[in-house]
Design an enzyme around this catalytic site. Structure first.
Site, PDB file in Angstrom:
ATOM      1  N   SER A 160       0.953  -1.142   0.081  1.00 20.73           N
ATOM      2  CA  SER A 160       0.122  -0.066  -0.112  1.00 20.73           C
ATOM      3  C   SER A 160       0.919   1.355  -0.087  1.00 20.73           C
ATOM      4  CB  SER A 160      -1.143  -0.053   1.205  1.00 20.73           C
ATOM      5  OG  SER A 160      -1.981   0.852   0.949  1.00 20.73           O
ATOM      6  N   ARG A 229     -11.912   7.212   8.721  1.00 21.96           N
ATOM      7  CA  ARG A 229     -11.241   5.607   8.962  1.00 21.96           C
ATOM      8  C   ARG A 229     -12.497   4.789   8.386  1.00 21.96           C
ATOM      9  NH1 ARG A 229      -6.934   2.697   8.832  1.00 21.96           N
ATOM     10  NH2 ARG A 229      -7.203   0.838   9.968  1.00 21.96           N
ATOM     11  N   ASP A 328      -8.686  -6.913  -4.708  1.00 20.83           N
ATOM     12  CA  ASP A 328      -8.461  -5.266  -4.115  1.00 20.83           C
ATOM     13  C   ASP A 328      -9.152  -4.496  -5.123  1.00 20.83           C
ATOM     14  OD1 ASP A 328      -7.316  -2.967  -3.419  1.00 20.83           O
ATOM     15  OD2 ASP A 328      -5.324  -3.649  -3.331  1.00 20.83           O
ATOM     16  N   HIS A 358      -8.232  -5.135  -0.333  1.00 26.07           N
ATOM     17  CA  HIS A 358      -7.035  -4.575  -0.292  1.00 26.07           C
ATOM     18  C   HIS A 358      -5.962  -5.079   1.015  1.00 26.07           C
ATOM     19  CE1 HIS A 358      -3.839  -1.496  -0.877  1.00 26.07           C
ATOM     20  NE2 HIS A 358      -4.017  -1.078   0.245  1.00 26.07           N
ATOM     21  N   ASP A 359      -6.784  -5.263   2.376  1.00 19.93           N
ATOM     22  CA  ASP A 359      -5.851  -5.596   3.170  1.00 19.93           C
ATOM     23  C   ASP A 359      -5.397  -6.923   3.259  1.00 19.93           C
ATOM     24  OD1 ASP A 359      -6.092  -3.165   4.609  1.00 19.93           O
ATOM     25  OD2 ASP A 359      -7.944  -3.994   6.124  1.00 19.93           O
TER      26      ASP A 359
END
EC number: 2.3.1.31
Length: 378
Positions: A160, A229, A328, A358-359
């Protein structure tokens, strides 16, 4: 929640071996920025694991992601690291063989000079902290590498924002990077990625407690940071994962249709999950640093002042590993294929298969273990 201005202890000496995973501070002097300004008296926070060998050929740099810290792996304390499965004694990046370094990005809140740090007059920088880029941070990190006696990194790898920093290292300092792994990252932030980021920054700036960035003597903008967040976390996870884990299930004891007024209704489980993620980050991260690092990532573009992507990458000397997460929806795998195609030589894209989104660069990075061992750390 209140924040106080960050001050730093005296600079430590840099012996060959120090305690693993302990935050240290290195003053690197004044730093000229891409925008033309100068940030005075810069300090970088960093952690190390392992021992630097006699010719400094075993040094590995692991940049962190947006809200990550320098604590990549467990060290002398019991605190777990965010890439514990990858870094440590006997692991893929074996700290019995390699000297691993992680540096808090310039503008961050985990040890490096940032908006919450004291300016030369002892006041928090706050709204006066300058715009910094990933390239600025690489220039700063190169000075720390000089202090540690590292002229060339064996490997620089990250995911990232960490992947963007790794790529910028290989392009900005081509003679100082032997191997580079760019995981779940791109050559430049796209319009959509900038749009998602702008919404997060706006959420923080619109919080009344933000006070233009000068909130260190009052209440921190935790509501705005928590909302930022929430927005970000939706992009970090896939639709399939959110549907599988939560779907339309109500939070236990709450009824989404149980009140006449919208503000009084019960939550769905996915809402409770996002609330938890927002609260958790707001309890550990500085809102100004979130803005500074997010805008640095918005500006990420290795082609800036370097021509086309192929022209910008022509000078790299590193052996590359490019990886993407197949699910992702923030950094699409296609963007990794574009990067790989523009690099000199033949470069394939290694796909991390993970439904999470994505994580997956954090949760499923061990899928790269074999190729990393074979090509980089064998």
């Amino acid at each position: 929640m209140k924040y106080s201005v960050t001050t730093y202890p005296p600079a430590p000496q840099h012996p060959v071996r120090v305690l693993d995973g302990v935050l240290r501070y290195a003053p690197i002097g004044d730093l000229k920025l891409e925008t033309g300004g100068v940030l005075p008296d810069v300090v970088l926070g960093y952690e190390t694991w392992g021992e630097l060998n006699s010719d400094a050929s075993n040094a590995v740099l692991v940049p962190h992601a947006l809200t990550g810290s320098t604590h990549v792996a467990q060290g002398s304390s019991d605190e777990p690291g965010w890439w514990d499965g990858l870094v440590g004694p006997g692991k893929t990046i074996d700290t019995d063989r390699f000297f691993v370094v992680s540096i808090n990005m310039l503008g961050g809140c985990y040890g490096s000079t940032g908006p919450g740090s004291a300016d030369p007059d002892g006041l928090p920088w706050g709204s006066r902290f300058p715009f910094v880029t990933i390239r600025d941070s690489v220039h700063a990190e190169a000075r720390l590498a000089d202090q540690l006696g590292i002229r060339r990194w064996h490997t620089v790898l990250g995911g990232s924002l960490g992947g963007a920093r790794a790529l910028e290292w290989a392009v900005t300092e081509p003679e100082r990077v032997a191997r580079c792994a760019v995981i779940a990252a791109t050559a430049a932030s796209t319009g959509e990625q900038i749009a998602f980021a702008q919404a997060q920054v706006a959420a923080i700036r619109l919080d009344p407690d933000y006070n233009g960035g000068d909130y260190y003597n009052g209440r921190a903008p935790v509501a705005g940071l928590g909302l930022a967040r929430r927005i970000a976390h939706i992009t970090y996870r896939s639709e399939a994962e959110l549907q599988y884990r939560f779907g339309r299930t109500p939070q236990p004891g709450e009824d989404p249709l149980g009140a006449a007024l919208p503000a009084e209704r019960g939550r769905y489980q996915v809402e409770s999950y996002l609330d938890h993620q927002g609260t958790k980050l707001a309890g550990r991260f500085d809102a100004n640093s979130y803005v500074i690092l997010t805008e640095a990532l918005m500006s990420h573009d290795v082609t800036r002042d370097r021509g086309s992507l192929s022209e910008a990458l022509a000078a790299v000397r590193a052996q590359f590993l490019v990886a993407a997460v197949d699910s992702d929806r923030l950094y699409f795998p296609e963007q990794s294929y574009e990067l790989a195609a523009a690099l000199p030589g033949e470069n394939r894209v290694h796909l991390i298969s993970a439904p999470i989104g994505h994580d997956g660069f954090l949760t499923d990075v061990l899928q790269l273990r074999d190729v990393l061992r074979k090509d980089f750390f064998g």
